[in-house]
Design a protein around this motif. Structure first.
Motif, PDB file in Angstrom:
ATOM      1  N   LYS A   3      -8.798  12.720  -7.372  1.00  0.00           N
ATOM      2  CA  LYS A   3     -10.067  13.297  -6.941  1.00  0.00           C
ATOM      3  C   LYS A   3     -11.208  12.313  -7.215  1.00  0.00           C
ATOM      4  CE  LYS A   3     -12.972  17.354  -7.542  1.00  0.00           C
ATOM      5  NZ  LYS A   3     -13.174  18.603  -8.269  1.00  0.00           N
ATOM      6  N   GLN A   4     -11.185  11.681  -8.369  1.00  0.00           N
ATOM      7  CA  GLN A   4     -12.203  10.695  -8.707  1.00  0.00           C
ATOM      8  C   GLN A   4     -12.132   9.492  -7.767  1.00  0.00           C
ATOM      9  OE1 GLN A   4     -11.366   9.856 -12.792  1.00  0.00           O
ATOM     10  NE2 GLN A   4     -12.667  11.522 -13.551  1.00  0.00           N
ATOM     11  N   PHE A   5     -10.914   9.085  -7.430  1.00  0.00           N
ATOM     12  CA  PHE A   5     -10.760   7.954  -6.513  1.00  0.00           C
ATOM     13  C   PHE A   5     -11.351   8.284  -5.150  1.00  0.00           C
ATOM     14  CE2 PHE A   5      -8.383   5.677  -3.221  1.00  0.00           C
ATOM     15  CZ  PHE A   5      -8.710   4.387  -3.572  1.00  0.00           C
ATOM     16  N   GLU A   7     -13.743  10.252  -4.493  1.00  0.00           N
ATOM     17  CA  GLU A   7     -15.198  10.266  -4.594  1.00  0.00           C
ATOM     18  C   GLU A   7     -15.781   8.861  -4.680  1.00  0.00           C
ATOM     19  OE1 GLU A   7     -15.916  12.718  -7.993  1.00  0.00           O
ATOM     20  OE2 GLU A   7     -15.353  14.565  -6.950  1.00  0.00           O
ATOM     21  N   LEU A   8     -15.068   7.937  -5.307  1.00  0.00           N
ATOM     22  CA  LEU A   8     -15.594   6.597  -5.530  1.00  0.00           C
ATOM     23  C   LEU A   8     -15.254   5.603  -4.423  1.00  0.00           C
ATOM     24  CD1 LEU A   8     -14.816   6.262  -9.344  1.00  0.00           C
ATOM     25  CD2 LEU A   8     -17.025   6.750  -8.280  1.00  0.00           C
ATOM     26  N   ALA A   9     -14.200   5.851  -3.683  1.00  0.00           N
ATOM     27  CA  ALA A   9     -13.747   4.885  -2.672  1.00  0.00           C
ATOM     28  C   ALA A   9     -14.675   4.890  -1.460  1.00  0.00           C
ATOM     29  CB  ALA A   9     -12.330   5.223  -2.240  1.00  0.00           C
ATOM     30  N   HIS A  10     -14.792   3.740  -0.850  1.00  0.00           N
ATOM     31  CA  HIS A  10     -15.573   3.612   0.377  1.00  0.00           C
ATOM     32  C   HIS A  10     -14.777   4.192   1.539  1.00  0.00           C
ATOM     33  CE1 HIS A  10     -18.550   1.121  -1.567  1.00  0.00           C
ATOM     34  NE2 HIS A  10     -17.580   0.393  -2.094  1.00  0.00           N
ATOM     35  N   ALA A  11     -15.463   4.591   2.586  1.00  0.00           N
ATOM     36  CA  ALA A  11     -14.810   5.241   3.733  1.00  0.00           C
ATOM     37  C   ALA A  11     -13.818   4.307   4.424  1.00  0.00           C
ATOM     38  CB  ALA A  11     -15.858   5.709   4.724  1.00  0.00           C
ATOM     39  N   ASP A  12     -14.049   2.999   4.374  1.00  0.00           N
ATOM     40  CA  ASP A  12     -13.155   2.060   5.055  1.00  0.00           C
ATOM     41  C   ASP A  12     -12.104   1.455   4.118  1.00  0.00           C
ATOM     42  OD1 ASP A  12     -14.977   0.636   3.607  1.00  0.00           O
ATOM     43  OD2 ASP A  12     -15.327  -0.897   5.127  1.00  0.00           O
ATOM     44  N   ASP A  13     -11.881   2.051   2.980  1.00  0.00           N
ATOM     45  CA  ASP A  13     -10.904   1.549   2.017  1.00  0.00           C
ATOM     46  C   ASP A  13      -9.493   1.870   2.516  1.00  0.00           C
ATOM     47  OD1 ASP A  13      -9.385   0.838  -0.190  1.00  0.00           O
ATOM     48  OD2 ASP A  13     -10.841   1.613  -1.627  1.00  0.00           O
ATOM     49  N   ARG A  15      -6.809   1.936   0.970  1.00  0.00           N
ATOM     50  CA  ARG A  15      -6.024   2.739   0.022  1.00  0.00           C
ATOM     51  C   ARG A  15      -6.143   4.227   0.317  1.00  0.00           C
ATOM     52  NH1 ARG A  15      -8.404  -0.013  -5.252  1.00  0.00           N
ATOM     53  NH2 ARG A  15     -10.239   0.253  -3.944  1.00  0.00           N
ATOM     54  N   LEU A  16      -7.251   4.642   0.924  1.00  0.00           N
ATOM     55  CA  LEU A  16      -7.378   6.047   1.325  1.00  0.00           C
ATOM     56  C   LEU A  16      -6.339   6.393   2.390  1.00  0.00           C
ATOM     57  CD1 LEU A  16     -11.251   6.494   1.495  1.00  0.00           C
ATOM     58  CD2 LEU A  16      -9.688   7.458  -0.191  1.00  0.00           C
ATOM     59  N   LEU A  17      -6.098   5.462   3.305  1.00  0.00           N
ATOM     60  CA  LEU A  17      -5.069   5.681   4.323  1.00  0.00           C
ATOM     61  C   LEU A  17      -3.685   5.747   3.705  1.00  0.00           C
ATOM     62  CD1 LEU A  17      -6.338   3.334   7.174  1.00  0.00           C
ATOM     63  CD2 LEU A  17      -6.470   5.821   7.058  1.00  0.00           C
ATOM     64  N   GLU A  18      -3.445   4.911   2.709  1.00  0.00           N
ATOM     65  CA  GLU A  18      -2.149   4.944   2.027  1.00  0.00           C
ATOM     66  C   GLU A  18      -1.941   6.277   1.302  1.00  0.00           C
ATOM     67  OE1 GLU A  18       0.369   2.749   2.114  1.00  0.00           O
ATOM     68  OE2 GLU A  18      -0.791   1.585   3.566  1.00  0.00           O
ATOM     69  N   LEU A  19      -2.991   6.782   0.674  1.00  0.00           N
ATOM     70  CA  LEU A  19      -2.900   8.076   0.004  1.00  0.00           C
ATOM     71  C   LEU A  19      -2.643   9.193   1.003  1.00  0.00           C
ATOM     72  CD1 LEU A  19      -5.694   7.917  -2.694  1.00  0.00           C
ATOM     73  CD2 LEU A  19      -3.257   8.130  -3.075  1.00  0.00           C
ATOM     74  N   GLU A  20      -3.321   9.141   2.138  1.00  0.00           N
ATOM     75  CA  GLU A  20      -3.112  10.153   3.168  1.00  0.00           C
ATOM     76  C   GLU A  20      -1.679  10.095   3.692  1.00  0.00           C
ATOM     77  OE1 GLU A  20      -4.952  11.558   7.451  1.00  0.00           O
ATOM     78  OE2 GLU A  20      -5.988  10.021   6.288  1.00  0.00           O
TER      79      GLU A  20
END
Length: 53
Positions: A3-5, A7-13, A15-20
């Motif tokens: 959850k913290q990640f 909130e802190l990650a940029h929209a174009d990161d 790693r967000l795609l990897e998490l999804e």
């Protein structure tokens, strides 16, 4: 921690795609497990043979 990640990650990161991708894989596995446990596969198999005209 995730959850913290989020909130802190940029929209174009990337790693967000990897998490999804990981979350979708987990959801898919849960659906497959539910499908296996539902007992729908206990029905008899029906085979239909037709002549080609």
């Amino acid at each position: 921690m995730l959850k913290q990640f989020y909130e802190l990650a940029h929209a174009d990161d990337y790693r967000l795609l990897e998490l999804e991708k990981m979350n979708l894989a987990i959801d898919k596995t849960k659906v497959e497990i539910d499908k296996l446990g539902s007992g729908d596969d206990d029905k008899p198999i029906e085979i239909m043979i037709k002549r080609k005209e």
